[in-house]
Design a protein around this motif. Structure first.
Motif, PDB file in Angstrom:
ATOM      1  N   ALA A  15       5.610   7.738   1.742  1.00 40.32           N
ATOM      2  CA  ALA A  15       5.164   6.502   1.097  1.00 40.32           C
ATOM      3  C   ALA A  15       6.213   5.427   1.218  1.00 40.32           C
ATOM      4  O   ALA A  15       5.906   4.254   1.455  1.00 40.32           O
ATOM      5  CB  ALA A  15       4.858   6.766  -0.380  1.00 40.32           C
ATOM      6  N   LEU A  18       6.169   3.659   4.420  1.00 45.78           N
ATOM      7  CA  LEU A  18       5.109   2.662   4.497  1.00 45.78           C
ATOM      8  C   LEU A  18       5.509   1.368   3.825  1.00 45.78           C
ATOM      9  O   LEU A  18       5.117   0.286   4.234  1.00 45.78           O
ATOM     10  CB  LEU A  18       3.833   3.202   3.839  1.00 45.78           C
ATOM     11  CG  LEU A  18       3.117   4.337   4.585  1.00 45.78           C
ATOM     12  CD1 LEU A  18       1.945   4.811   3.754  1.00 45.78           C
ATOM     13  CD2 LEU A  18       2.640   3.858   5.941  1.00 45.78           C
ATOM     14  N   THR A  19       6.303   1.484   2.749  1.00 46.94           N
ATOM     15  CA  THR A  19       6.685   0.289   1.995  1.00 46.94           C
ATOM     16  C   THR A  19       8.005  -0.296   2.471  1.00 46.94           C
ATOM     17  O   THR A  19       8.540  -1.208   1.847  1.00 46.94           O
ATOM     18  CB  THR A  19       6.802   0.612   0.503  1.00 46.94           C
ATOM     19  OG1 THR A  19       7.755   1.659   0.324  1.00 46.94           O
ATOM     20  CG2 THR A  19       5.458   1.059  -0.051  1.00 46.94           C
ATOM     21  N   LYS A  57       1.831  -7.443   4.362  1.00 47.52           N
ATOM     22  CA  LYS A  57       1.696  -6.051   4.773  1.00 47.52           C
ATOM     23  C   LYS A  57       0.993  -5.260   3.683  1.00 47.52           C
ATOM     24  O   LYS A  57       0.961  -5.667   2.528  1.00 47.52           O
ATOM     25  CB  LYS A  57       3.079  -5.442   5.050  1.00 47.52           C
ATOM     26  CG  LYS A  57       3.865  -6.146   6.142  1.00 47.52           C
ATOM     27  CD  LYS A  57       5.201  -5.480   6.364  1.00 47.52           C
ATOM     28  CE  LYS A  57       5.988  -6.174   7.475  1.00 47.52           C
ATOM     29  NZ  LYS A  57       7.298  -5.515   7.716  1.00 47.52           N
ATOM     30  N   THR A  58       0.459  -4.116   4.059  1.00 41.67           N
ATOM     31  CA  THR A  58      -0.229  -3.243   3.114  1.00 41.67           C
ATOM     32  C   THR A  58       0.338  -1.830   3.212  1.00 41.67           C
ATOM     33  O   THR A  58       0.540  -1.317   4.312  1.00 41.67           O
ATOM     34  CB  THR A  58      -1.737  -3.195   3.400  1.00 41.67           C
ATOM     35  OG1 THR A  58      -2.286  -4.515   3.346  1.00 41.67           O
ATOM     36  CG2 THR A  58      -2.447  -2.312   2.369  1.00 41.67           C
ATOM     37  N   SER A  59       0.591  -1.231   2.076  1.00 43.45           N
ATOM     38  CA  SER A  59       0.952   0.180   2.025  1.00 43.45           C
ATOM     39  C   SER A  59       0.087   0.854   0.971  1.00 43.45           C
ATOM     40  O   SER A  59      -0.327   0.222  -0.004  1.00 43.45           O
ATOM     41  CB  SER A  59       2.438   0.367   1.688  1.00 43.45           C
ATOM     42  OG  SER A  59       2.707  -0.035   0.356  1.00 43.45           O
ATOM     43  N   TYR A  60      -0.198   2.117   1.157  1.00 43.66           N
ATOM     44  CA  TYR A  60      -1.000   2.861   0.198  1.00 43.66           C
ATOM     45  C   TYR A  60      -0.566   4.316   0.262  1.00 43.66           C
ATOM     46  O   TYR A  60      -0.325   4.864   1.335  1.00 43.66           O
ATOM     47  CB  TYR A  60      -2.498   2.725   0.485  1.00 43.66           C
ATOM     48  CG  TYR A  60      -2.882   2.880   1.926  1.00 43.66           C
ATOM     49  CD1 TYR A  60      -3.218   4.122   2.457  1.00 43.66           C
ATOM     50  CD2 TYR A  60      -2.894   1.766   2.766  1.00 43.66           C
ATOM     51  CE1 TYR A  60      -3.558   4.254   3.785  1.00 43.66           C
ATOM     52  CE2 TYR A  60      -3.234   1.890   4.101  1.00 43.66           C
ATOM     53  CZ  TYR A  60      -3.570   3.139   4.609  1.00 43.66           C
ATOM     54  OH  TYR A  60      -3.894   3.275   5.926  1.00 43.66           O
ATOM     55  N   PHE A  61      -0.437   4.939  -0.906  1.00 44.36           N
ATOM     56  CA  PHE A  61       0.080   6.299  -0.919  1.00 44.36           C
ATOM     57  C   PHE A  61      -0.231   6.982  -2.250  1.00 44.36           C
ATOM     58  O   PHE A  61      -0.279   6.349  -3.295  1.00 44.36           O
ATOM     59  CB  PHE A  61       1.593   6.314  -0.684  1.00 44.36           C
ATOM     60  CG  PHE A  61       2.389   5.421  -1.590  1.00 44.36           C
ATOM     61  CD1 PHE A  61       2.912   5.896  -2.786  1.00 44.36           C
ATOM     62  CD2 PHE A  61       2.606   4.088  -1.260  1.00 44.36           C
ATOM     63  CE1 PHE A  61       3.641   5.071  -3.625  1.00 44.36           C
ATOM     64  CE2 PHE A  61       3.335   3.257  -2.096  1.00 44.36           C
ATOM     65  CZ  PHE A  61       3.855   3.755  -3.284  1.00 44.36           C
TER      66      PHE A  61
END
Length: 403
Positions: A15, A18-19, A57-61
């Protein structure tokens, strides 16, 4: 805020990747952190200068943590953000975050948050909408002399010191820089709270009956003096705050409060941090108002838990007034540069509450202990705290540093 169940390190590391907000060519920018002079803080493009546009930007976790008294929390987060410059004091110029979680005991939460510390010159904006249900929130009575007799918690009355608390509401916090590090912040907040008892005898039922419903519409104004080098992982600087709040909860109340924080780094990888906080309420506040201080960046839950007094259970002490202090030393046991660090924490917490009596430093409840902090890249920090105090041993998990 959260007791440890254990953190899923591989999932968190994935995660965190991603961030990640490290640019492809991480050369230090010319952006100057907010300093003691107006000139440094006023640096903006003028004339023919064009501010570069940083893509969103997009992050998802998913992640796993633990809630006070409610056990493991299975959560999922979506983060849509515009990265700040590499050397800025914040990680994002603006960010939308949505998060949802559930526990095995029936606790759950949904939180929507927007923060914009850099979208507009000299202005900051924070909005929040949330629905949170805590199944086993602590209630031990009001005042500094309340006790927890663990021998009274039996299979016949397992929830003697527990109550179900549901909170729904939203807030808007707008900050304007006055000059240099001095800022003024205005907060508007509306919240609906419902306390309901669990099966069997309970102290809450004796004091309030089987259910207590509260509505609180409040506003707060605060003066903030902020010279921190970094907001997300501070090593040097001050964050001083004093404010006043008025609310409709109960039969109406007013509050004066202050939160003073200081940070010093005597050597690379070591930070000494201290905090002092005091809050006093006049009038007839709601019960829920006794459990928070409406601080500038995030409200502080008092008194007890990983954000105010780590040797106490969350919600252990409550009153119309609260006074507490924290001192801790953080030392990076293993440092990996921009990738993160494993940090050892030693701390002492002290505080007390007031329900009608005058403010005094007598009868402070003192505790202390140690912990471990896990920092992943620039924006993800988890802490595990082990503490001893007047109620014996206590442990907790926090998201981010305590302060």
């Amino acid at each position: 805020m959260r007791r440890p169940l254990g953190l899923l390190f591989p999932a968190l590391l994935w995660a965190a990747r991603l961030t990640a907000q490290i640019p492809d060519n991480p050369e230090p920018s010319d952006t100057t952190a907010l300093a003691d002079t107006t000139e440094a803080a006023d640096t903006t493009p003028t004339g023919s200068e064009v501010e570069p546009k940083t893509p969103w930007k997009t992050s998802y976790f998913p992640y796993l943590t633990s809630d006070p008294n409610d056990g493991p929390v299975f959560a999922f987060r979506v983060h849509y953000f515009q990265p700040a410059e590499y050397d800025d004091r914040v990680t994002s110029r603006a960010a939308f975050t949505s998060e949802a979680g559930i526990t095995l005991r029936g606790g759950r939460h949904v939180i929507l948050r927007f923060r914009a510390p850099q979208l507009w010159k000299n202005w900051r904006l924070k909005t929040l909408a949330a629905a949170v249900r805590e199944v086993r929130f602590g209630y031990f009575g009001l005042g500094n002399e309340t006790t927890e007799n663990k021998d009274l918690v039996t299979p016949a009355q397992p929830f003697l010191y527990r109550v179900r608390r549901a909170r729904y509401g939203g807030q808007v916090d707008v900050t304007r820089r006055i000059r240099g590090p001095l800022q003024v912040a205005l907060l508007g907040n509306v919240e609906w709270t419902r306390f309901t008892t669990l099966p069997g005898p309970s102290l809450f039922k004796s004091d309030f009956g089987p259910e207590l419903r509260e509505t609180d519409v409040s506003s707060r104004v605060a003066l903030v003096y902020d010279t921190r080098d970094k907001e997300y992982n501070t090593h040097q600087g001050l964050l001083l705050e004093a404010g006043a709040q008025a609310g409709t909860g109960g039969n109406g109340y007013t509050r004066l409060y202050t939160v003073l924080r200081g940070y010093l780094s005597p050597r690379e990888g070591t930070v000494i941090a201290a905090r002092f906080a005091a809050s006093g309420i006049s009038g007839t506040p709601s019960l829920n108002a006794r459990y928070i201080i409406p601080a500038w960046e995030d409200q502080i839950s008092v008194l007890g838990g990983s954000y105010s007094h780590r040797s106490f259970d969350s919600g252990r002490l409550a009153g119309k007034g609260v006074l507490f202090g924290n001192f801790e030393v953080r030392h990076d046991l293993l440092a990996f540069g921009d990738l993160g660090a494993i940090t050892l924490i030693g701390f002492v917490d002290a505080g007390r509450v007031f329900e009608g009596e005058k403010f005094t430093t007598k009868d402070l409840k003192v505790g202390g202990g140690g912990g471990i902090g896990l920092r992943i890249l620039r924006s993800t920090i988890f802490t595990i705290n082990l503490a001893g105090g007047p109620d014996g041993f206590n442990y907790s998990v926090g998201s981010g540093w305590m302060f």
